[in-house]
Design an enzyme around this catalytic site. Structure first.
Site, short mmCIF file in Angstrom:
data_model
loop_
_atom_site.label_atom_id
_atom_site.label_comp_id
_atom_site.label_asym_id
_atom_site.label_seq_id
_atom_site.Cartn_x
_atom_site.Cartn_y
_atom_site.Cartn_z
CG HIS A 151 -2.13 0.59 0.87
ND1 HIS A 151 -3.21 0.53 1.58
CD2 HIS A 151 -2.69 1.22 -0.21
CE1 HIS A 151 -4.49 1.16 1.31
NE2 HIS A 151 -3.96 1.75 -0.07
CG ASP B 187 -5.82 -0.14 4.98
OD1 ASP B 187 -5.29 -1.07 5.85
OD2 ASP B 187 -4.91 0.42 4.38
CG HIS C 1 -3.57 -2.12 9.04
ND1 HIS C 1 -3.83 -2.83 8.17
CD2 HIS C 1 -3.02 -2.68 10.38
CE1 HIS C 1 -3.50 -4.29 8.66
NE2 HIS C 1 -2.92 -4.24 9.94
CG ASP D 181 -1.92 2.10 5.80
OD1 ASP D 181 -1.89 1.34 6.53
OD2 ASP D 181 -2.74 1.78 4.53
CG HIS E 142 2.75 -1.81 4.67
ND1 HIS E 142 2.43 -3.15 4.46
CD2 HIS E 142 3.48 -1.79 5.76
CE1 HIS E 142 2.33 -3.67 5.47
NE2 HIS E 142 2.87 -2.89 6.23
CG ASP F 264 -4.51 -2.88 2.56
OD1 ASP F 264 -4.69 -4.33 2.35
OD2 ASP F 264 -3.62 -2.44 3.07
CG ASP G 176 -5.00 -5.30 5.22
OD1 ASP G 176 -5.85 -3.98 5.43
OD2 ASP G 176 -3.72 -4.88 5.67
CD GLU H 113 0.26 -4.13 1.94
OE1 GLU H 113 0.51 -5.27 1.85
OE2 GLU H 113 0.60 -3.29 1.92
#
Length: 306
Positions: free
Chosen positions: A97, A124, A126, A128, A141, A227, A229, A272
């Protein structure tokens, strides 16, 4: 006919584990080109960009592989910029990412040059939003949102010739459920709109997407940075930093369908995907399915309102 430019960026220099560099080809194997063509889209596959190998070194001054990340993001920036100038829709296939720094910097510059409003939908697990001074790993990332807001190494924050590339009111983060303490403070200080999993649980995904899309109009360029994830690992195991408790298949489909309904999608990152951790390319196949929905595929034939 809309033309999609596929731009592979096969690197994991910003990631915590190896494998995301194989993501672009896994998406192709999963039938991405054929799925897009079935939606009556013209597809130009530019193949994979070239850049430095992953040296797999320890962080230096809180940053892992900074020079490599700079080079890869420059390559992404250049290719996405070229695609936009031709009037095509760039679809960046990651890779990790951190590559969104180059991709979104190019989109932001395009919006600035053409007088368009920018709305980034950042899916996402996360946030980030780490900085080199607070990141527990130094993995880049985990830093692209902060870099796009002008907080990061000089070489990563000024691809478009100005800083910051993006303002906090131009992004909406969706599906967040893993945030470091320092990131949490940064998000609050910057005023970044975040729809975390608790918000989704309490209000429902439809309400979230209505808020995330609030204020978009015909002069808005929507950029989706997805992303994988973000999704629950039960349905998307092929990611390097899986976090339990993500959106379900139907919630993800609803997000894609509501974005498609706007007709304003202008560019896209899919990042990702880690085939080394996947099960028979399951996550790549799911990603292609969701991308189809972004371009109008729907579970039901919906009758137009009269």
């Amino acid at each position: 006919m809309k033309t999609i430019s596929l731009i592979g960026a096969p690197t994991d220099v910003g990631a915590s584990v190896k494998g995301a560099g194989m993501g672009p080809d896994a998406l192709r194997v999963a039938g991405l080109v054929q799925a897009l063509e079935a939606r009556e889209l013209a597809v130009i596959d530019h193949g994979n960009l070239h850049g430095p190998a992953n040296p797999w070194q320890a962080p230096i001054n809180g940053l892992r592989h900074l020079n490599e990340a700079i080079d890869w993001n420059q390559a992404v920036y250049d290719e996405v910029s070229s695609s936009l100038k031709l009037g095509h829709m760039p679809m960046m296939l990651g890779g990790d990412h951190c590559l969104a720094i180059g991709s979104i910097s190019a989109v932001a510059k395009h919006c600035k040059d053409t007088g368009k409003k920018l709305r980034v939908l950042w899916f996402d697990a996360h946030a980030d939003s780490n900085l080199s001074t607070i990141s527990p790993t130094g993995n880049i990332h985990g830093m692209p949102v902060a870099c796009l807001m002008g907080h990061g190494p000089e070489q990563l924050i000024a691809y478009g010739g100005y800083t910051p590339a993006m303002q906090p009111n131009e992004i909406r983060q969706i599906g967040i459920r893993s945030v470091d303490d320092g990131e949490r403070q940064f998000i609050h200080d910057m005023g970044i709109p975040v729809f975390d999993m608790r918000y989704i649980d309490e209000h429902g995904m439809r309400a979230v997407m209505l808020k995330a899309l609030e204020g978009v109009d015909d002069n808005t360029h929507i950029h989706v940075s997805f992303d994988l994830d973000c999704l629950d690992p039960d349905i998307a195991p092929g990611v390097g930093t899986a976090v339990l408790g993500g959106p379900t298949y139907r919630e993800a489909q609803l997000c894609m369908e509501m974005i498609a309904d706007t007709g304003l999608l202008g560019s896209l990152d899919i990042v990702e995907l880690n085939p080394a951790l996947d099960l028979r390319n399951q996550t790549a196949i799911l990603a292609v399915d969701l991308i189809e929905s972004l371009f109008g595929k729907s579970t039901l034939v919906r009758m137009a309102d009269k």
